[in-house]
Design a protein around this motif. Sequence first.
Motif: not given
Length: 187
Positions: A45-50, A52-58, A85-93
């Motif tokens: 939650q701290i890193w999810d500053k915006e 968005q309920s997800y963060l980027r892997f990179d 990253d099964e769906k290949g989105t580059g994000h994780f929740d």
Amino acid sequence: QGRLSSRRGRGESVIGGRRKSAAMATEEHEGLTPNELAKLTEAFQIWDKENQSYLRFDPDFQALWRSIGKNPTRKEIQDIIERFDEKGTGHFDLGQFLNIAASDALKDSLKPEQLIEAFKTFDKDGKGTLTIGQLRYMMQCLGDKLEDQEADEFIAFVNAKCRTDDSDEIAYEDIVDQLFEKDPKNV
């Protein structure tokens, strides 16, 4: 939908649009204690500053892990992305993050010698033993603190596997041997 609600009560999160208690979340992420679950959720939650309920892997994943004391290599990060990253989105929740944390992806391998050295710190007279009180203190007051029930379970395990007489003292090398016999990969 599929996002975390920014309105959470103590011990609750909303994953996938459903409210979950900390107990339910712990069951879903077997291998995580309630303390670990709370720590990981707070870090996310701290890193999810915006919000968005997800963060980027990179690059977020590596920074997030470092913020909780892990130091994954570039190769470990790549392996985790390929695995999770099964769906290949580059994000994780949060749910994916907790699944990664509960997996063996970044578990620290603890060596028996390291654990014995840690126990020796409390062995003031050099006898190779600890009292049940010292053991409980270590489990509940230092490092990743255990809840009462977790400490009780650990003490019961130690009493069942390591106690040789009616003394309050337990040989800590026996504790280490039993822990590694129970789970040689990750104590």
